[in-house]
Design a protein around this motif. Structure first.
Motif, PDB file in Angstrom:
ATOM      1  N   ALA A 271      -7.660  -4.019  10.641  1.00  0.00           N
ATOM      2  CA  ALA A 271      -6.710  -3.074  10.999  1.00  0.00           C
ATOM      3  C   ALA A 271      -5.520  -2.625   9.778  1.00  0.00           C
ATOM      4  N   VAL A 272      -6.414  -3.134   8.687  1.00  0.00           N
ATOM      5  CA  VAL A 272      -5.680  -2.474   7.293  1.00  0.00           C
ATOM      6  C   VAL A 272      -7.089  -1.946   6.309  1.00  0.00           C
ATOM      7  N   THR A 273      -8.590  -2.103   7.063  1.00  0.00           N
ATOM      8  CA  THR A 273      -9.055  -1.416   6.157  1.00  0.00           C
ATOM      9  C   THR A 273      -8.850  -0.085   5.935  1.00  0.00           C
ATOM     10  N   GLY A 274      -8.458   0.392   4.838  1.00  0.00           N
ATOM     11  CA  GLY A 274      -8.854   1.311   4.469  1.00  0.00           C
ATOM     12  C   GLY A 274      -7.316   1.819   3.530  1.00  0.00           C
ATOM     13  N   GLY A 275      -6.409   0.514   3.413  1.00  0.00           N
ATOM     14  CA  GLY A 275      -5.258   0.385   2.253  1.00  0.00           C
ATOM     15  C   GLY A 275      -5.587   0.435   0.908  1.00  0.00           C
ATOM     16  N   GLU A 276      -7.415   0.192   0.098  1.00  0.00           N
ATOM     17  CA  GLU A 276      -6.856   0.488  -0.714  1.00  0.00           C
ATOM     18  C   GLU A 276      -6.907   2.063  -0.937  1.00  0.00           C
ATOM     19  N   ALA A 277      -7.555   2.424  -0.468  1.00  0.00           N
ATOM     20  CA  ALA A 277      -7.552   4.563  -0.289  1.00  0.00           C
ATOM     21  C   ALA A 277      -6.370   4.883  -0.942  1.00  0.00           C
ATOM     22  N   ALA A 418     -16.138  -6.672   2.249  1.00  0.00           N
ATOM     23  CA  ALA A 418     -16.182  -5.514   0.932  1.00  0.00           C
ATOM     24  C   ALA A 418     -14.756  -5.561   1.535  1.00  0.00           C
ATOM     25  N   VAL A 419     -13.686  -4.994   2.670  1.00  0.00           N
ATOM     26  CA  VAL A 419     -13.176  -4.695   2.195  1.00  0.00           C
ATOM     27  C   VAL A 419     -11.908  -6.100   1.636  1.00  0.00           C
ATOM     28  N   THR A 420     -12.231  -6.698   2.559  1.00  0.00           N
ATOM     29  CA  THR A 420     -11.124  -8.135   1.851  1.00  0.00           C
ATOM     30  C   THR A 420     -11.685  -8.582   0.121  1.00  0.00           C
ATOM     31  N   GLY A 421     -12.083  -8.920   0.561  1.00  0.00           N
ATOM     32  CA  GLY A 421     -12.946  -8.903  -1.411  1.00  0.00           C
ATOM     33  C   GLY A 421     -12.699  -7.785  -2.131  1.00  0.00           C
ATOM     34  N   THR A 422     -12.567  -6.377  -1.636  1.00  0.00           N
ATOM     35  CA  THR A 422     -11.392  -5.698  -2.948  1.00  0.00           C
ATOM     36  C   THR A 422     -10.696  -6.213  -3.187  1.00  0.00           C
ATOM     37  N   MET A 423      -9.234  -6.367  -2.254  1.00  0.00           N
ATOM     38  CA  MET A 423      -8.198  -6.678  -1.975  1.00  0.00           C
ATOM     39  C   MET A 423      -7.804  -8.103  -2.791  1.00  0.00           C
ATOM     40  N   ALA A 424      -8.586  -9.053  -2.477  1.00  0.00           N
ATOM     41  CA  ALA A 424      -8.295  -9.834  -3.234  1.00  0.00           C
ATOM     42  C   ALA A 424      -8.836 -10.087  -4.950  1.00  0.00           C
ATOM     43  N   ILE A 425      -9.351  -9.324  -5.623  1.00  0.00           N
ATOM     44  CA  ILE A 425      -9.731  -9.315  -6.899  1.00  0.00           C
ATOM     45  C   ILE A 425      -8.891  -7.920  -7.780  1.00  0.00           C
TER      46      ILE A 425
END
Length: 669
Positions: A271-277, A418-425
């Motif tokens: 549901a939150v994929t794309g938050g990094e965008a 991929a998404v959650t790893g980038t968010m944590a970093i």
């Protein structure tokens, strides 16, 4: 005061490019004299978005929110029908909806919109822009090629490539799968139609998005209003679903399911994929339009869409395999919804593809990626670029993923890591910015980090458990990109150190000029640093014993800022009669075009040479790759392979191909 980065050699692979700190006036994130008790003020951006707030909000709907906006297509289905799903009972539906709602609130609204978007690099966002924002002693110290934090950040960037490969595949496939709800007869055509759409999508990238881009905003606005309206209709028929707003249902869900509930988090995170965008595309639209679009339309419509699906599941648990399309009245309305969903997923995919292009350009400029072809597709918009090598790589990867997994539910298992790893970093890098750039007290910065990691790490852990189910795909992709980026960075560092040792001082070179034969003409010698003499010039003078009457020593410097204005682009110093040093500054999102910059130097900065007919001299190194070097034979061999396949410096700096001379040497790193 910031120190200079290690010199980058004037080779064909890295000709003339070095990363230097911005001047004090350009460092918009310098720490204040006393730490503020609140968030620092937003920084200014030299290339600020133009247009009314309304137009920027509409544009943000089309570009920024495409990925997160199409998540309702598959998120709830994965939670209640996927491989790690829970049965769509009353309590389970309310528990999952509560998790989805609070994930949207905490991850997107609080973390990204309130906190992370404050860490902008002169208006630009994204994980590499965050790396460029950090102090140089942490980001790129002189004594070693790379720091642990830089490795962590580029690992996050590498994971985004995996995200960019999976998003188009799962988004388009999930939309086309809606045809199966119209009639089972469409089932054999889902995969072929998906492949055709993906091929068409990647084939038009070279044309740029300026033409079709004007449609993105209205289409996505229609999409959000449609899914929000459908969700409101079904939620109003079963208001009991609104009880999921109470976080107690999320807590109760974990209390009841234990480990299985933790596994469901791996689907909730969709549901939150794309938050990094939101953070990465900040420079295109600005913070205010993105925040307005999220609060005024995107968040309400997403919540309504999820709660509408939840209302359907409470009434008809058998709809768990496709609760999104179950919101449609059926028949031609479902076909229309499939068409709209396909358009929305294509737009979402476009945003991820464009993001991969921008990420590549930033990585090249910051010295973490070999040069590839970067083409500008718009004369008006700097950010619209096309990278053919990345484009075709993404296309092949997407098609392979679709053919291998064949169902969006199976592909979803590969999506979350991929998404959650980038968010944590991103959270860890943001903590460093709080401490080093803003000088926040350790207890305050630590509290923010712990708050972020409290949901980042569980999301990542839940997805890590799906590693064997497909989660290995983005990890393998990211690992490949990470090896390339680290090897390239290390190779540049060791090569720069060797070149620096062989360098000749400006004074010694000027003293040797009277003994050299001179000929008519102008020679431009590309160098690595804004001091000393380019090695290619020393080689030319020593081996040939003849030099042009007019000599221009050029260094291309990549700054910590995303863009450099023309007024700050050029500095010219006359070293002697007919001998000039020209330092060119480019931001890490600029295209370093050397000839126009030299023309600017001649027009405005007193460069008195015949630059129109000048000959450009570049160095090219061949690598021995023996065990005697510091880099190691295997790593050096791989670096040599990358160097041979990198885009030539002539093309990268847009030098006139008929007036370029290369001089080669053997080097053992």
């Amino acid at each position: 005061m910031s120190s200079e980065a290690p010199p980058v050699p004037e080779t064909d692979e890295t000709a003339g490019a070095s990363e230097l700190p911005s001047p004090a006036k350009g460092e918009r994130n310098d720490p204040p004299s006393s730490p503020p008790p609140s968030l620092p003020p937003p920084s200014e951006h030299g290339h600020a978005p133009h247009g009314s707030v309304g137009a920027l909000v509409l544009g943000a709907l089309g570009i920024v929110f495409g990925d997160i906006g199409t998540s309702p297509l598959y998120t709830l289905a994965e939670c209640t029908h996927g491989p790690h799903a829970v049965p769509p009972t009353h309590d389970n539906v309310l528990g999952v909806l509560s998790l989805v709602f609070w994930a949207l609130m905490l991850v997107v609204t609080v973390k990204y919109l309130v906190f992370i978007m404050r860490a902008d690099n002169r208006g630009e966002g994204g994980i590499l822009a965050l790396l460029a924002l950090l102090p140089e002693r942490i980001r790129a110290p002189k004594e070693r090629p790379i720091t642990w934090l830089a490795v962590l950040v580029i690992a996050g960037a590498a994971l985004l490539y995996g995200d960019g490969m999976i998003t188009p595949a799962i988004s388009v496939l999930s939309a086309v799968e809606g045809l199966k709800t119209v009639s089972p007869a469409f089932t054999p055509y889902v995969i072929p139609i998906t492949v055709v759409i993906l091929v068409a999508l990647f084939s038009i990238q070279s044309r740029g998005t300026s033409t079709v881009g004007v449609l993105f905003g209205p289409v996505m606005a229609t999409w959000f209003l449609t899914i929000g309206g459908l969700g409101l209709y079904h939620a109003s028929k079963n208001p009991a679903v609104l009880a999921a707003l109470n976080p107690a249902h999320a807590v109760g869900f974990f209390a009841h399911h234990g480990k299985h509930g933790f596994l469901v988090l791996g689907s909730v995170v969709l549901a939150v994929t794309g938050g990094e965008a939101l953070y990465a595309d900040m420079g295109h639209f600005g913070k205010k339009p993105i925040r307005i679009a999220w609060v005024a339309m995107v968040l309400p419509c997403l919540v309504l869409a999820y709660f509408g699906q939840g209302a359907i599941l409470l009434a008809r648990p058998e709809a768990a395999d496709s609760p999104f399309f179950a919101m449609s009245p059926g028949g031609r309305y479902t076909v229309a919804l499939v068409v709209l969903a396909t358009m929305a997923t294509v737009i979402a995919s476009q945003a991820l593809i464009s993001g991969a292009f921008s990420l590549t350009q930033q990585a090249i400029s910051l010295g973490y990626f070999p040069r590839v072809t970067v083409k500008h597709t718009s004369k008006d918009a700097e950010g619209q670029i096309y990278v053919p090598e990345i484009n075709w790589l993404l296309m092949v990867a997407c098609i392979v993923l679709v053919l291998a997994f064949r169902e969006s539910s199976r592909l979803a298992a590969a999506y979350g890591i991929a998404v959650t790893g980038t968010m944590a970093i991103t959270s860890v890098a943001f903590f460093t910015v709080m401490r080093e750039n803003w000088k926040w007290p350790l207890p305050v910065a630590s509290a923010v980090l712990v708050f972020f990691l409290a949901f980042d790490l569980p999301f990542f852990g839940a997805n890590a458990l799906k590693f064997l189910d497909g989660g290995w795909v983005p990890v393998v992709i990211a690992a490949a990109f990470l090896v390339v980026m680290i090897t390239w960075r290390r190779g540049r560092f060791f090569l720069g150190r060797i070149i620096a040792k062989k360098g000749k001082s400006t004074e010694a070179f000027l003293a040797s000029l009277p003994g050299l034969q001179r000929k008519k003409g102008c020679g431009v010698f590309m160098g690595a640093t804004p001091t000393g003499v380019p090695t290619v010039l020393a080689i030319h003078a020593t081996r040939l014993g003849v030099l042009e009457e007019e000599l221009v020593l050029v260094a291309v410097n990549i700054t910590r800022d995303p863009y450099v204005e023309n007024k700050d682009r050029v500095t010219v110093e006359e070293l002697g009669p007919g001998v000039y040093r020209v330092n060119l500054r480019f931001g890490f999102m600029d295209q370093p075009k050397v000839p126009p910059a030299l023309a600017l130097a001649k027009k405005r900065h007193g460069l008195r040479v015949d630059i129109e007919n000048a000959t450009y001299f570049l160095g090219r190194e061949s690598f021995v790759a023996s065990a005697a070097g510091d880099m190691g034979a295997t790593a050096e061999s791989f670096f040599a392979l990358l160097s041979r396949n990198a885009r030539p410096a002539t093309a990268y700096f847009e030098l006139p191909t008929d007036r370029v001379v290369e001089l080669g040497t053997l080097v053992d790193l």
